[in-house]
Design a protein around this motif. Structure first.
Motif, PDB file in Angstrom:
ATOM      1  N   SER A 158       0.819  -1.207   0.000  1.00 59.25           N
ATOM      2  CA  SER A 158       0.000   0.000   0.000  1.00 59.25           C
ATOM      3  C   SER A 158       0.856   1.261   0.000  1.00 59.25           C
ATOM      4  O   SER A 158       0.463   2.283  -0.566  1.00 59.25           O
ATOM      5  CB  SER A 158      -0.922  -0.010   1.223  1.00 59.25           C
ATOM      6  OG  SER A 158      -1.654   1.190   1.326  1.00 59.25           O
ATOM      7  N   ALA A 159       2.036   1.171   0.629  1.00 57.52           N
ATOM      8  CA  ALA A 159       2.944   2.320   0.692  1.00 57.52           C
ATOM      9  C   ALA A 159       3.814   2.432  -0.545  1.00 57.52           C
ATOM     10  O   ALA A 159       4.794   3.185  -0.532  1.00 57.52           O
ATOM     11  CB  ALA A 159       3.824   2.206   1.940  1.00 57.52           C
ATOM     12  N   GLY A 160       3.492   1.703  -1.599  1.00 58.49           N
ATOM     13  CA  GLY A 160       4.236   1.813  -2.847  1.00 58.49           C
ATOM     14  C   GLY A 160       5.554   1.060  -2.843  1.00 58.49           C
ATOM     15  O   GLY A 160       6.463   1.407  -3.600  1.00 58.49           O
ATOM     16  N   GLY A 161       5.637   0.043  -2.013  1.00 55.86           N
ATOM     17  CA  GLY A 161       6.872  -0.742  -1.959  1.00 55.86           C
ATOM     18  C   GLY A 161       7.856  -0.273  -0.922  1.00 55.86           C
ATOM     19  O   GLY A 161       8.984  -0.775  -0.867  1.00 55.86           O
ATOM     20  N   GLN A 162       7.443   0.662  -0.060  1.00 54.50           N
ATOM     21  CA  GLN A 162       8.289   1.130   1.032  1.00 54.50           C
ATOM     22  C   GLN A 162       8.018   0.299   2.290  1.00 54.50           C
ATOM     23  O   GLN A 162       6.881  -0.096   2.547  1.00 54.50           O
ATOM     24  CB  GLN A 162       8.007   2.609   1.339  1.00 54.50           C
ATOM     25  CG  GLN A 162       8.378   3.565   0.226  1.00 54.50           C
ATOM     26  CD  GLN A 162       9.877   3.709   0.063  1.00 54.50           C
ATOM     27  OE1 GLN A 162      10.420   3.585  -1.029  1.00 54.50           O
ATOM     28  NE2 GLN A 162      10.564   3.958   1.180  1.00 54.50           N
ATOM     29  N   SER A 163       9.047   0.058   3.084  1.00 53.59           N
ATOM     30  CA  SER A 163       8.898  -0.757   4.286  1.00 53.59           C
ATOM     31  C   SER A 163       8.012  -0.060   5.306  1.00 53.59           C
ATOM     32  O   SER A 163       7.967   1.172   5.386  1.00 53.59           O
ATOM     33  CB  SER A 163      10.274  -1.039   4.908  1.00 53.59           C
ATOM     34  OG  SER A 163      10.888   0.162   5.339  1.00 53.59           O
ATOM     35  N   VAL A 164       7.299  -0.858   6.088  1.00 51.86           N
ATOM     36  CA  VAL A 164       6.416  -0.364   7.137  1.00 51.86           C
ATOM     37  C   VAL A 164       6.717  -1.146   8.405  1.00 51.86           C
ATOM     38  O   VAL A 164       6.816  -2.376   8.374  1.00 51.86           O
ATOM     39  CB  VAL A 164       4.929  -0.529   6.755  1.00 51.86           C
ATOM     40  CG1 VAL A 164       4.027  -0.177   7.935  1.00 51.86           C
ATOM     41  CG2 VAL A 164       4.591   0.340   5.548  1.00 51.86           C
ATOM     42  N   GLY A 169      -5.308   4.035   2.605  1.00 51.39           N
ATOM     43  CA  GLY A 169      -4.188   4.122   3.534  1.00 51.39           C
ATOM     44  C   GLY A 169      -4.291   3.219   4.748  1.00 51.39           C
ATOM     45  O   GLY A 169      -3.382   3.209   5.578  1.00 51.39           O
ATOM     46  N   ILE A 170      -5.372   2.457   4.906  1.00 52.42           N
ATOM     47  CA  ILE A 170      -5.535   1.546   6.030  1.00 52.42           C
ATOM     48  C   ILE A 170      -5.425   0.110   5.530  1.00 52.42           C
ATOM     49  O   ILE A 170      -6.113  -0.272   4.578  1.00 52.42           O
ATOM     50  CB  ILE A 170      -6.887   1.748   6.736  1.00 52.42           C
ATOM     51  CG1 ILE A 170      -6.945   3.145   7.368  1.00 52.42           C
ATOM     52  CG2 ILE A 170      -7.115   0.678   7.797  1.00 52.42           C
ATOM     53  CD1 ILE A 170      -8.253   3.441   8.063  1.00 52.42           C
TER      54      ILE A 170
END
Length: 736
Positions: free
Chosen positions: A483-489, A568-569
């Motif tokens: 969901s974050a476009g491939g960025q780590s969470v 975003g959730i």
């Protein structure tokens, strides 16, 4: 004759004198008993006096007793600052005698010890009455302890019902009376007595039950609190409001009886009208606190000690309620359910670890290891997209056998030639197996590890169908990264920690975010996930706005999964039985998807609708298969992956094992160019089979260190060779 008469006269005299001698003997023994009793009483009095004297001399000061509070109180707050739960012993603020409302003093004295102001720590009248009643009724003596005795027991002793403890309690009560005034004793008592629910003292009880300080207590509220001492759990207003009201009315009656309350005023008292504090989320919120609060041992400095603290969390109270309701309303009979929801930055908005915390406090959202089924295909298709596939590429949905393993589609049907998007949307097992074999099962495992899966992942062919057990929170984390476009969470639950006075002692620092996959891979997988909900197996998760997600169902319906995101959730749902038995009719696209939809409709209602970025801006090496691609331009996103899923350092001499399929037939460990004439699409080789010429395919060289740092977001040593890592190293590398 005279002598005879004299003899008879002597005997007669003795008989006449005998009664008087008997009485004299009785009197003598009575005197001895009385004297002995007095002597024993004097000795006993001396002993008691000595015991009380030494106890009084060794007793801590009033100031020390005020500060003798053990254990740490933790007040947990939601993201909006509201109080959601208070854990540990709570003592509240100390209330001085002059600030304690008189109605509180009168209520407590009336119901617990109405002769408090007239006895010396032990109530002889009450004890004598108890002995008298016990003698008549032939039962054990059970005198009610005075306030001084209760205070002595609470501070110095335990609650064992033994004669020795009662004697020591009496001595200590008299020592308290020796050292302190009645007002001081009552002040200590009212600030230390236990009222249930972890609340010690009237201020803590007042805040817990009525949401205000003790100096604001009304007559009705004071009666409720005073009535709790006898049985805190039985008369708790949060457990049984009727029992609490009934007990409070008894207290009011006692106040009237002993002259502390005017009967006319008592007739106007309405205990039922008292406004009780709403106890929000006391059940399911404990799953979250059980996960988050142990982290305080690592987050807080050792200097904090046992002082009360307030923990400000990420939990949204409304979302927590919605999550609990969604799980409980949709979980199949005799099954359990769990849900975890993350905001775009990793903040845990809701966390439900089971259907009922009271029945079972096992946290299935953070601790349970269960098979995710086809939701694990996320990592298979991520690896395939990174290796060169696009959602529009054609694949073959046909029966296939890999190393003796022959996966079957649900229903046993095969569609033949379809595109990747359709294969993912309808969760085609055959295609997932072929893709996993082609890109390498170890690469799929590496992709899962890259996206935050912390449990052990096998590299057997069946792993592509979710045979490796995972944690729900890890799966939610992986989908949140997409969901974050491939960025780590990085999931987190604690925003800040403050002292009771508001001093901040910890604040969350956002973890460094690094790129897990290129933008085009994230866009491609989002395209697939969106299609799965729009037209595929996840249609029950639709909520009237864009949703991307994936279902998962394990063999014989033991586990049902749905993980997805919108606006975003990101939310993950699991359902199944704790004993891993079959659940009739359970599929990821049914109950879990419906629970997801029920929750997400509430969760995103105040958020703007967001369209997904599914525009695939493919890199040049995929669009133009010319010589520059094979020369290894540094701007290309490319790096080697070994058979353990690790980056291979630039310039390393590669072994024949690196250049093609490994001995287990897991497939090539390099990207495939779909337009390369040497690729599968333009050969007679079918996906899922081993080409005898595969070892002749020469991949391009690895990128430079500078490029790797930009591509992965991680530091790569420039001059020092990077050490290869084993799969065990990767398994233990990241824990949270």
């Amino acid at each position: 004759m005279a002598k005879y008469r004299g003899g008879r006269s002597s005997k007669s005299d003795k008989r006449k004198a005998q009664p008087g001698g008997f009485k004299a003997g009785l009197w003598l023994w009575a005197k001895r008993i009385v004297v002995g009793g007095i002597f024993i009483a004097i000795l006993g009095g001396i002993g008691v006096f000595t015991s009380v004297y030494f106890a009084a001399q060794s007793m801590p000061s009033f100031t020390s007793l005020k500060q003798s509070q053990n254990g740490q109180t933790i007040l947990v707050r939601a993201r909006d600052g509201s109080e959601i739960v208070e854990l540990g012993p709570s003592y509240g603020q100390w209330v001085d005698a002059r600030d304690i409302p008189q109605v509180m003093k009168d209520a407590m004295v009336s119901v617990e010890d109405h002769r408090f102001y007239s006895h010396f720590g032990v109530d002889p009248v009450g004890l004598a009455r108890a002995v008298y009643n016990a003698t008549l009724e032939d039962r054990q003596v059970s005198a009610t302890s005075t306030i001084s005795q209760q205070l002595a027991r609470n501070i110095f002793l335990n609650s064992n019902r033994t004669l020795d403890r009662k004697l020591r309690e009496a001595v200590l009560a008299m020592a308290l009376e020796w050292n302190f005034s009645k007002d001081q004793i009552l002040e200590l008592y009212l600030n230390k007595v236990y009222f249930g629910g972890g609340a010690y003292g009237i201020d803590s009880a007042s805040r817990k039950f009525f949401s205000h300080a003790a100096n604001e207590l009304s007559l009705e509220e004071a009666a409720i609190i005073a009535g709790l001492v006898k049985a805190p759990s039985r008369y708790s207003p949060t457990a049984d409001i009727d029992a609490a009201v009934s007990r409070a009315n008894v207290v009011i009656g006692q106040m009237v009886r002993y002259g502390d309350l005017d009967p006319a005023v008592a007739r106007q008292v309405d205990v039922d009208a008292v406004n009780l504090r709403e106890d929000m989320g006391q059940n399911s919120i404990r799953y979250f606190t059980d996960w988050a609060l142990p982290q305080l041992d690592l987050l807080l400095p050792n200097s904090v000690g046992f002082e009360p603290i307030e923990v400000w969390t990420t939990i949204d109270v409304g979302m927590q309620r919605a999550a609990t309701t969604a799980v409980q309303s949709n979980v199949p009979d005799e099954a359990q359910g769990a849900m975890v929801s993350l905001d775009r930055d990793g903040a845990v908005l809701a966390l439900v670890g089971g259907t009922d915390y009271v029945t079972s406090n096992y946290n299935r959202a953070t601790d349970a290891l269960r098979q995710p089924g086809s939701s694990f295909k996320l990592f298979v298709y991520l690896a395939a997209l990174e290796a060169g596939y696009t959602p529009d590429d054609r694949v073959q949905d046909v029966p296939v056998t890999i190393n003796g393993w022959s996966p079957r589609n649900s229903g046993g049907n095969y569609a033949g030639e379809i595109d990747v998007r359709t294969a993912f949307a309808y969760s085609k097992n055959s295609v997932a197996a072929q893709l996993g074999n082609e890109v390498g099962f170890s690469n799929v495992a590496s992709m899962a590890r890259r996206f935050g899966i912390t449990s052990q992942i096998s590299t057997y062919p069946s792993m592509v169908l979710g045979s490796s057990e995972v944690r729900l929170i890890d799966m939610a984390r992986a989908f949140a990264a997409v969901s974050a476009g491939g960025q780590s969470v990085e999931p987190y639950g604690i925003v800040k920690v403050t002292t009771a006075d508001g001093e901040e002692i910890y604040r969350h620092q956002q973890a460094r975010s690094y790129r897990l996959v290129p933008d085009y891979v994230a866009a491609g997988i989002t395209d697939l996930l969106q299609t799965a909900v729009a037209t595929g197996t996840g249609r029950a998760a639709q909520i009237g706005r864009p949703v991307a997600g994936k279902t998962g169902t394990t063999n014989t319906n033991r586990d049902g999964y749905f993980v997805g995101f919108s606006s975003g959730i990101t939310t993950g749902v699991w359902m199944g039985r704790d004993d891993n038995e079959r659940v009739a009719g359970l599929q990821g696209g049914t109950a879990p998807a419906r629970a997801f939809a029920a929750f997400m409709r509430y969760a995103v209602r105040d958020r703007p609708e967001e369209e997904f970025d599914t525009d695939l801006q493919l890199p040049q090496w995929q669009l133009e298969p010319d010589d520059e691609f094979y020369m290894g331009e540094e701007d290309d996103y490319y790096y080697y992956i070994d058979d353990q899923g690790n980056l291979v350092e630039p310039g390393r001499t590669r072994s024949p094992r690196d250049d093609g399929f490994d001995v287990e037939g897991e497939g090539s460990n390099v990207r495939r160019d779909p337009l390369d004439p040497r690729g599968l699409e333009n050969s007679n080789q079918r996906p899922g089979t081993v080409s005898p010429d595969s070892n002749q395919q020469k991949p391009p060289p690895a990128a430079s260190d500078d490029f790797l740092e930009r591509a992965t977001g991680q530091d790569v040593p420039g001059d020092q060779p990077r050490q290869r890592q084993s799969s065990d190293d990767l398994l233990t590398e990241r824990r949270y």
